[in-house]
Design a protein around this motif. Structure first.
Motif, PDB file in Angstrom:
ATOM      1  N   SER A   7       0.262 -16.785 -66.018  1.00 29.15           N
ATOM      2  CA  SER A   7      -0.636 -17.740 -65.381  1.00 29.15           C
ATOM      3  C   SER A   7      -0.740 -18.972 -66.269  1.00 29.15           C
ATOM      4  O   SER A   7      -0.308 -18.949 -67.427  1.00 29.15           O
ATOM      5  N   GLY A   8      -1.322 -20.042 -65.706  1.00 28.30           N
ATOM      6  CA  GLY A   8      -1.558 -21.244 -66.487  1.00 28.30           C
ATOM      7  C   GLY A   8      -0.582 -22.374 -66.236  1.00 28.30           C
ATOM      8  O   GLY A   8      -0.746 -23.464 -66.781  1.00 28.30           O
ATOM      9  N   GLY A   9       0.430 -22.129 -65.420  1.00 26.61           N
ATOM     10  CA  GLY A   9       1.369 -23.202 -65.112  1.00 26.61           C
ATOM     11  C   GLY A   9       0.737 -24.238 -64.202  1.00 26.61           C
ATOM     12  O   GLY A   9      -0.378 -24.071 -63.721  1.00 26.61           O
ATOM     13  N   ARG A  19      -1.531 -24.306 -71.346  1.00 25.35           N
ATOM     14  CA  ARG A  19      -1.532 -23.035 -72.050  1.00 25.35           C
ATOM     15  C   ARG A  19      -1.191 -21.930 -71.075  1.00 25.35           C
ATOM     16  O   ARG A  19      -1.934 -21.701 -70.106  1.00 25.35           O
ATOM     17  N   LEU A  20      -0.081 -21.288 -71.305  1.00 26.50           N
ATOM     18  CA  LEU A  20       0.341 -20.178 -70.465  1.00 26.50           C
ATOM     19  C   LEU A  20      -0.192 -18.870 -71.029  1.00 26.50           C
ATOM     20  O   LEU A  20      -0.283 -18.701 -72.249  1.00 26.50           O
ATOM     21  N   PHE A  68       5.413 -26.363 -79.179  1.00 25.75           N
ATOM     22  CA  PHE A  68       4.917 -25.130 -78.567  1.00 25.75           C
ATOM     23  C   PHE A  68       4.478 -24.152 -79.653  1.00 25.75           C
ATOM     24  O   PHE A  68       5.054 -24.115 -80.750  1.00 25.75           O
ATOM     25  N   THR A  69       3.470 -23.340 -79.319  1.00 23.91           N
ATOM     26  CA  THR A  69       3.002 -22.301 -80.223  1.00 23.91           C
ATOM     27  C   THR A  69       2.833 -20.997 -79.449  1.00 23.91           C
ATOM     28  O   THR A  69       2.084 -20.955 -78.464  1.00 23.91           O
ATOM     29  N   ILE A  70       3.518 -19.962 -79.905  1.00 22.72           N
ATOM     30  CA  ILE A  70       3.388 -18.646 -79.288  1.00 22.72           C
ATOM     31  C   ILE A  70       2.376 -17.831 -80.086  1.00 22.72           C
ATOM     32  O   ILE A  70       2.320 -17.915 -81.316  1.00 22.72           O
ATOM     33  N   LEU A  81       1.303 -19.013 -74.678  1.00 23.36           N
ATOM     34  CA  LEU A  81       2.195 -20.092 -75.097  1.00 23.36           C
ATOM     35  C   LEU A  81       1.433 -21.396 -74.926  1.00 23.36           C
ATOM     36  O   LEU A  81       1.172 -21.822 -73.798  1.00 23.36           O
ATOM     37  N   GLN A  82       1.057 -21.990 -76.041  1.00 28.31           N
ATOM     38  CA  GLN A  82       0.421 -23.305 -76.032  1.00 28.31           C
ATOM     39  C   GLN A  82       1.501 -24.364 -76.060  1.00 28.31           C
ATOM     40  O   GLN A  82       2.334 -24.382 -76.979  1.00 28.31           O
ATOM     41  N   MET A  83       1.511 -25.228 -75.056  1.00 29.41           N
ATOM     42  CA  MET A  83       2.546 -26.248 -74.946  1.00 29.41           C
ATOM     43  C   MET A  83       1.899 -27.625 -75.036  1.00 29.41           C
ATOM     44  O   MET A  83       1.082 -27.988 -74.178  1.00 29.41           O
TER      45      MET A  83
END
Length: 129
Positions: A7-9, A19-20, A68-70, A81-83
């Motif tokens: 979710s989050g797209g 943020r996914l 990006f940060t996983i 996943l923070q983009m």
């Protein structure tokens, strides 16, 4: 039944952030490596980011490194996943994936599609210019 649900797209302008999330159910993955992949129209699914079972090791594709940060919350059985600083070329369907073997990737996590056993259905990320 094991499920990974992303979710989050959504639609965002270039330079924006999303943020996914990927929520797992049916089993826990707190001893398994996990990753994010993406697939743009007409292209093969490609690696974006991976994280070890304990979060102590992360790895990124060059195309997303620094933006990006996983991360993961094993208590919630959830991957993130923070983009940031999104670009139009980040437009793709984003998939989370989990390795099915306990500690299968050891201290690391896999980076190839064929090494993962469980996949989510994907969430669309569209970045407008």
């Amino acid at each position: 039944q094991v499920q990974l649900v992303e979710s989050g797209g959504g639609l965002v302008q270039a330079g924006g952030s999303l943020r996914l999330s990927c929520a797992a159910s049916g089993r826990t993955f707190n001893r398994n490596g996990m990753g994010w992949f993406r697939q743009a129209p007409g292209k093969e699914r490609e690696f974006a980011a991976a994280i070890s079972w304990d979060g102590g090791w992360t790895y990124y594709a060059n195309s997303v490194k620094g933006r990006f940060t996983i991360s993961r919350d094993n208590a919630k059985n959830t991957l993130y996943l923070q983009m940031n600083s999104l670009k139009p070329e980040d437009t793709a369907v984003y998939y989370c994936a989990a390795d099915g073997d306990l500690y299968g990737s050891g201290r690391y996590a896999y980076t190839r599609v064929e090494e993962y056993d469980y996949w989510g259905q994907g969430t669309q990320v569209t970045v407008s210019s």
